[in-house]
Scaffold this motif. Structure first.
Motif, PDB file in Angstrom:
ATOM      1  N   ILE A 285       0.882  -1.022   0.100  1.00 26.40           N
ATOM      2  CA  ILE A 285      -0.032  -0.166   0.073  1.00 26.40           C
ATOM      3  C   ILE A 285       0.982   1.173   0.278  1.00 26.40           C
ATOM      4  O   ILE A 285       0.563   2.169  -0.930  1.00 26.40           O
ATOM      5  CB  ILE A 285      -0.798  -0.229   1.113  1.00 26.40           C
ATOM      6  CG1 ILE A 285      -1.879  -0.805   1.072  1.00 26.40           C
ATOM      7  CG2 ILE A 285      -1.628   1.898   1.736  1.00 26.40           C
ATOM      8  CD1 ILE A 285      -3.251  -1.166   2.735  1.00 26.40           C
ATOM      9  N   SER A 286       1.442   1.457   1.183  1.00 27.86           N
ATOM     10  CA  SER A 286       3.241   2.538   0.524  1.00 27.86           C
ATOM     11  C   SER A 286       3.783   3.108  -0.517  1.00 27.86           C
ATOM     12  O   SER A 286       3.140   4.224  -0.645  1.00 27.86           O
ATOM     13  CB  SER A 286       3.536   2.392   2.171  1.00 27.86           C
ATOM     14  OG  SER A 286       3.178   2.219   3.816  1.00 27.86           O
ATOM     15  N   LEU A 287       3.851   1.564  -1.481  1.00 29.57           N
ATOM     16  CA  LEU A 287       4.644   1.951  -1.882  1.00 29.57           C
ATOM     17  C   LEU A 287       3.941   1.740  -3.803  1.00 29.57           C
ATOM     18  O   LEU A 287       4.350   2.893  -4.297  1.00 29.57           O
ATOM     19  CB  LEU A 287       5.220   0.351  -2.625  1.00 29.57           C
ATOM     20  CG  LEU A 287       6.809   0.907  -4.176  1.00 29.57           C
ATOM     21  CD1 LEU A 287       7.832   1.675  -3.593  1.00 29.57           C
ATOM     22  CD2 LEU A 287       6.872  -0.816  -4.246  1.00 29.57           C
ATOM     23  N   MET A 288       2.350   2.568  -3.444  1.00 23.36           N
ATOM     24  CA  MET A 288       1.288   1.984  -4.456  1.00 23.36           C
ATOM     25  C   MET A 288       0.583   3.057  -4.356  1.00 23.36           C
ATOM     26  O   MET A 288       0.740   3.972  -5.501  1.00 23.36           O
ATOM     27  CB  MET A 288       0.248   0.929  -4.223  1.00 23.36           C
ATOM     28  CG  MET A 288       0.649  -0.588  -5.063  1.00 23.36           C
ATOM     29  SD  MET A 288       1.019  -0.674  -6.682  1.00 23.36           S
ATOM     30  CE  MET A 288       2.507  -1.343  -6.000  1.00 23.36           C
ATOM     31  N   TRP A 289       1.327   4.120  -2.939  1.00 28.31           N
ATOM     32  CA  TRP A 289       0.454   5.110  -2.518  1.00 28.31           C
ATOM     33  C   TRP A 289       1.501   6.251  -3.598  1.00 28.31           C
ATOM     34  O   TRP A 289       1.718   7.416  -4.467  1.00 28.31           O
ATOM     35  CB  TRP A 289       0.343   5.612  -1.856  1.00 28.31           C
ATOM     36  CG  TRP A 289       0.049   6.660  -0.841  1.00 28.31           C
ATOM     37  CD1 TRP A 289      -1.525   7.664  -1.181  1.00 28.31           C
ATOM     38  CD2 TRP A 289       0.997   7.798  -1.425  1.00 28.31           C
ATOM     39  NE1 TRP A 289      -1.202   8.704  -1.212  1.00 28.31           N
ATOM     40  CE2 TRP A 289       0.216   9.172  -0.804  1.00 28.31           C
ATOM     41  CE3 TRP A 289       1.872   7.967  -1.070  1.00 28.31           C
ATOM     42  CZ2 TRP A 289       0.295  10.665  -0.502  1.00 28.31           C
ATOM     43  CZ3 TRP A 289       3.028   9.593  -0.611  1.00 28.31           C
ATOM     44  CH2 TRP A 289       2.050  10.577  -0.595  1.00 28.31           C
ATOM     45  N   ALA A 290       2.789   5.856  -3.155  1.00 26.19           N
ATOM     46  CA  ALA A 290       4.120   6.361  -3.969  1.00 26.19           C
ATOM     47  C   ALA A 290       4.055   6.369  -5.565  1.00 26.19           C
ATOM     48  O   ALA A 290       4.557   7.771  -6.058  1.00 26.19           O
ATOM     49  CB  ALA A 290       5.468   5.427  -2.877  1.00 26.19           C
ATOM     50  N   LEU A 291       4.022   5.202  -6.486  1.00 27.58           N
ATOM     51  CA  LEU A 291       3.969   5.271  -7.438  1.00 27.58           C
ATOM     52  C   LEU A 291       3.012   6.092  -8.400  1.00 27.58           C
ATOM     53  O   LEU A 291       3.207   6.434  -8.899  1.00 27.58           O
ATOM     54  CB  LEU A 291       3.621   3.794  -7.534  1.00 27.58           C
ATOM     55  CG  LEU A 291       5.144   2.823  -7.613  1.00 27.58           C
ATOM     56  CD1 LEU A 291       4.781   1.123  -7.723  1.00 27.58           C
ATOM     57  CD2 LEU A 291       6.393   3.601  -8.355  1.00 27.58           C
ATOM     58  N   ILE A 292       1.526   6.212  -7.670  1.00 25.77           N
ATOM     59  CA  ILE A 292       0.548   6.837  -8.556  1.00 25.77           C
ATOM     60  C   ILE A 292       0.839   8.553  -7.945  1.00 25.77           C
ATOM     61  O   ILE A 292       0.973   8.713  -8.820  1.00 25.77           O
ATOM     62  CB  ILE A 292      -0.819   6.825  -7.289  1.00 25.77           C
ATOM     63  CG1 ILE A 292      -1.318   5.024  -7.425  1.00 25.77           C
ATOM     64  CG2 ILE A 292      -1.394   7.373  -7.458  1.00 25.77           C
ATOM     65  CD1 ILE A 292      -2.341   4.784  -6.193  1.00 25.77           C
ATOM     66  N   HIS A 293       1.474   8.876  -6.934  1.00 21.87           N
ATOM     67  CA  HIS A 293       1.631  10.188  -6.329  1.00 21.87           C
ATOM     68  C   HIS A 293       2.556  10.644  -7.771  1.00 21.87           C
ATOM     69  O   HIS A 293       2.321  11.131  -7.835  1.00 21.87           O
ATOM     70  CB  HIS A 293       2.315  10.386  -4.927  1.00 21.87           C
ATOM     71  CG  HIS A 293       2.428  11.745  -5.273  1.00 21.87           C
ATOM     72  ND1 HIS A 293       1.700  12.620  -4.993  1.00 21.87           N
ATOM     73  CD2 HIS A 293       3.978  12.238  -4.898  1.00 21.87           C
ATOM     74  CE1 HIS A 293       2.282  13.462  -4.859  1.00 21.87           C
ATOM     75  NE2 HIS A 293       3.777  13.714  -4.769  1.00 21.87           N
ATOM     76  N   TYR A 294       4.292   9.730  -7.898  1.00 23.60           N
ATOM     77  CA  TYR A 294       4.462  10.202  -8.664  1.00 23.60           C
ATOM     78  C   TYR A 294       4.091  10.145 -10.124  1.00 23.60           C
ATOM     79  O   TYR A 294       4.243  10.680 -11.255  1.00 23.60           O
ATOM     80  CB  TYR A 294       6.256   9.587  -8.297  1.00 23.60           C
ATOM     81  CG  TYR A 294       7.132  10.395  -7.173  1.00 23.60           C
ATOM     82  CD1 TYR A 294       7.272  11.646  -7.861  1.00 23.60           C
ATOM     83  CD2 TYR A 294       6.739   9.336  -6.150  1.00 23.60           C
ATOM     84  CE1 TYR A 294       7.931  11.603  -6.470  1.00 23.60           C
ATOM     85  CE2 TYR A 294       7.602   9.748  -4.426  1.00 23.60           C
ATOM     86  CZ  TYR A 294       7.699  11.352  -4.520  1.00 23.60           C
ATOM     87  OH  TYR A 294       8.356  11.885  -3.429  1.00 23.60           O
ATOM     88  N   LYS A 295       3.395   8.487 -10.480  1.00 24.68           N
ATOM     89  CA  LYS A 295       3.099   8.384 -11.997  1.00 24.68           C
ATOM     90  C   LYS A 295       1.880  10.411 -12.351  1.00 24.68           C
ATOM     91  O   LYS A 295       2.406  10.211 -13.695  1.00 24.68           O
ATOM     92  CB  LYS A 295       2.845   7.724 -12.414  1.00 24.68           C
ATOM     93  CG  LYS A 295       3.502   5.872 -12.165  1.00 24.68           C
ATOM     94  CD  LYS A 295       2.770   5.026 -12.012  1.00 24.68           C
ATOM     95  CE  LYS A 295       4.329   3.695 -11.904  1.00 24.68           C
ATOM     96  NZ  LYS A 295       3.574   2.101 -12.582  1.00 24.68           N
ATOM     97  N   THR A 296       1.631  10.842 -11.815  1.00 27.55           N
ATOM     98  CA  THR A 296       0.186  11.837 -11.755  1.00 27.55           C
ATOM     99  C   THR A 296       1.137  12.376 -11.931  1.00 27.55           C
ATOM    100  O   THR A 296       0.688  13.237 -12.503  1.00 27.55           O
ATOM    101  CB  THR A 296      -0.605  11.711 -10.600  1.00 27.55           C
ATOM    102  OG1 THR A 296      -1.268  10.572 -10.483  1.00 27.55           O
ATOM    103  CG2 THR A 296      -1.266  12.559 -10.569  1.00 27.55           C
TER     104      THR A 296
END
Length: 213
Positions: free
Chosen positions: A126-137
């Motif tokens: 969950i922590s990594l997916m949140w970071a990936l979503i943030h930076y991909k956005t």
């Protein structure tokens, strides 16, 4: 085609985010399948299989990033479409496996040995997916790329899966309710179906509709 240094920087970020996604899903898949089998946790085992399928999807995303970086506006290549079709087929296959095994476990009242590994893996994911979503956005907005933004939105389904794993693992760990793991697996089957449908839609040229969006 000439690109401003600003654009190159964001495309480079999108490229390494795609590489990180592939590498992490491979590691997550190996660890989750191992502990899923050892702990007899169907939800964690299914989560691991999903990670391998997500890895194949990530390879398609990497090809997409390279395509729009080098040739903006170019249509999907055969490799990219094939990766999406394999991903879609894999997700549909996972639906069948999880549904069948979950129903069997419900019929036999099977329960896992422990779900502690599921709690830990889900929290990390969950922590990594949140970071990936943030930076991909961020990259998608900076580049004005609908394709990268669609990838960021679709990554949310992965976070939903991680949340489902966390919920079912915590419920069993705290309460010992025997069917929590089987219900979690059925939830993963449903989300896998939506991901399979989206993969085939993207292979045919549609943008990601993303379950829950």
């Amino acid at each position: 085609m000439y690109l401003a240094p600003h654009a190159n920087r964001w495309y480079r970020l999108a490229f390494w985010l795609a590489v990180l996604t592939i590498a992490y899903n491979l590691l997550e898949g190996l660890v989750s399948v191992w502990f899923g089998l050892a702990d007899e946790s169907l939800t964690l085992f299914g989560f691991g299989l999903d990670s391998f399928i997500e890895m194949i999807s990530g390879i398609g995303i990497l090809a997409m990033v390279l395509r729009i970086w080098r040739y903006p506006g170019a249509p999907k290549g055969r490799f990219e479409k094939t990766a999406l079709q394999i991903t879609g087929t894999g997700f549909y296959g996972l639906v069948g496996i999880l549904s069948t095994m979950a129903l069997y476990n419900l019929a036999t009242q099977h329960k896992p040995e422990t779900t502690l590994a599921g709690v830990i893996i889900a929290a990390i994911s969950i922590s990594l997916m949140w970071a990936l979503i943030h930076y991909k956005t961020q990259a998608g907005v900076a580049l004005g790329s609908e394709a990268i933004l669609a990838d960021a939105k679709c990554a949310r389904v992965c976070m939903y899966m991680s949340g489902l794993l966390l919920a079912s693992s915590l419920i069993y760990a705290v309460s010992g309710i025997w069917f929590a793991d089987s219900l979690g697996a059925l939830g993963l089957a449903y989300l896998s179906f939506t991901e399979g449908r989206e993969a085939f839609a993207k292979a045919n040229g549609a943008e990601c509709g993303c379950h829950g969006e």
